[in-house]
Design a protein around this motif. Structure first.
Motif, mmCIF file in Angstrom:
data_model
loop_
_atom_site.group_PDB
_atom_site.id
_atom_site.type_symbol
_atom_site.label_atom_id
_atom_site.label_comp_id
_atom_site.label_asym_id
_atom_site.label_seq_id
_atom_site.Cartn_x
_atom_site.Cartn_y
_atom_site.Cartn_z
ATOM 1 N N GLU A 3 0.839 -1.190 0.000
ATOM 2 C CA GLU A 3 0.000 0.000 0.000
ATOM 3 C C GLU A 3 0.880 1.247 0.000
ATOM 4 O O GLU A 3 1.876 1.313 0.700
ATOM 5 C CB GLU A 3 -0.901 0.035 1.241
ATOM 6 C CG GLU A 3 -1.991 -0.994 1.229
ATOM 7 C CD GLU A 3 -3.131 -0.651 0.286
ATOM 8 O OE1 GLU A 3 -3.335 0.534 -0.051
ATOM 9 O OE2 GLU A 3 -3.813 -1.594 -0.115
ATOM 10 N N TYR A 27 3.987 0.138 4.870
ATOM 11 C CA TYR A 27 3.488 1.074 3.862
ATOM 12 C C TYR A 27 4.655 1.723 3.130
ATOM 13 O O TYR A 27 5.707 1.976 3.712
ATOM 14 C CB TYR A 27 2.639 2.172 4.507
ATOM 15 C CG TYR A 27 1.342 1.673 5.087
ATOM 16 C CD1 TYR A 27 0.217 1.544 4.287
ATOM 17 C CD2 TYR A 27 1.240 1.339 6.434
ATOM 18 C CE1 TYR A 27 -0.982 1.085 4.817
ATOM 19 C CE2 TYR A 27 0.048 0.880 6.973
ATOM 20 C CZ TYR A 27 -1.056 0.756 6.162
ATOM 21 O OH TYR A 27 -2.227 0.305 6.689
ATOM 22 N N LYS A 115 -6.876 0.560 8.450
ATOM 23 C CA LYS A 115 -7.499 -0.732 8.163
ATOM 24 C C LYS A 115 -8.873 -0.522 7.517
ATOM 25 O O LYS A 115 -9.220 -1.200 6.547
ATOM 26 C CB LYS A 115 -7.627 -1.560 9.443
ATOM 27 C CG LYS A 115 -8.140 -2.946 9.198
ATOM 28 C CD LYS A 115 -8.157 -3.771 10.470
ATOM 29 C CE LYS A 115 -8.696 -5.162 10.169
ATOM 30 N NZ LYS A 115 -8.803 -5.986 11.346
ATOM 31 N N GLN A 118 -8.354 0.508 3.955
ATOM 32 C CA GLN A 118 -7.968 -0.643 3.133
ATOM 33 C C GLN A 118 -9.173 -1.537 2.848
ATOM 34 O O GLN A 118 -9.325 -2.051 1.734
ATOM 35 C CB GLN A 118 -6.879 -1.458 3.825
ATOM 36 C CG GLN A 118 -5.546 -0.753 3.862
ATOM 37 C CD GLN A 118 -4.549 -1.469 4.761
ATOM 38 O OE1 GLN A 118 -4.917 -2.152 5.702
ATOM 39 N NE2 GLN A 118 -3.280 -1.301 4.444
#
Length: 185
Positions: A3, A27, A115, A118
């Protein structure tokens, strides 16, 4: 995890600490100290998630949010706000921010917000895949219906031809039987 996150804040200390924390969580982090600079980074890197402070000199976080959502509505934008900025946080939600967190930033709260972002990205991707699959099924069904319709027309045409032949044979059989019954070969 691959990500990409764009972190935008006018305070270099926050950029550094949060950047390290996010990188430690896997990340790929891009940082920017202001809205205008962030737009350039956003357009180049196209991260899925943007974390931006609301109050910054020049272009503020809400203006940045509006532009990002206009250019790429699928990007999840999490707003960072000070304690007294709840009205601005609520306004950012009206402009489709996915979440907001308050300063000082609690890493657990940040992790929950990331979260959720995502999950929204994943849900949107699955919905897109399901929609494409459904569209493919509809195309296949339409094609099958077209073929079945053509087959039905062809069968109808053949049936009509056979009925014509059978009618002719029936007439001929009647004539033959009529001739035999009258003893007229």
């Amino acid at each position: 995890m691959d990500e990409q996150v764009l972190l935008v804040d006018d305070e270099p200390g926050i950029l550094k600490v949060l950047g390290i924390s996010l990188a430690d969580r896997g990340y790929r982090v891009f940082t920017s100290q202001g809205g205008e600079e962030a737009l350039g980074v956003f357009r180049d890197a196209r991260p899925n998630i943007v974390l931006t402070d609301i109050k910054m000199p020049g272009m503020d976080g809400i203006e940045l949010l509006k532009i990002i959502k206009r250019e790429n509505p699928d990007t999840e934008v999490i707003m960072i706000t000070g304690h007294g900025d709840m009205e601005l946080a609520i306004e950012s939600l009206k402009h489709e921010a996915s979440d907001f967190i308050t300063k000082p930033i609690n890493i657990d709260v940040l992790e929950i917000a990331l979260k959720r972002a995502q999950e929204r990205i994943l849900t949107r991707q699955k919905l897109k895949e399901y929609t494409e699959h459904l569209e493919q099924l509809i195309r296949e069904k339409s094609e099958l219906q077209s073929r079945l319709s053509a087959l039905g027309l062809m069968i109808g045409s053949i049936s009509h031809g056979i009925k014509g032949l059978l009618t002719g044979l029936d007439g001929a059989i009647y004539l033959v039987e009529s001739g035999f019954s009258k003893n007229d070969p």
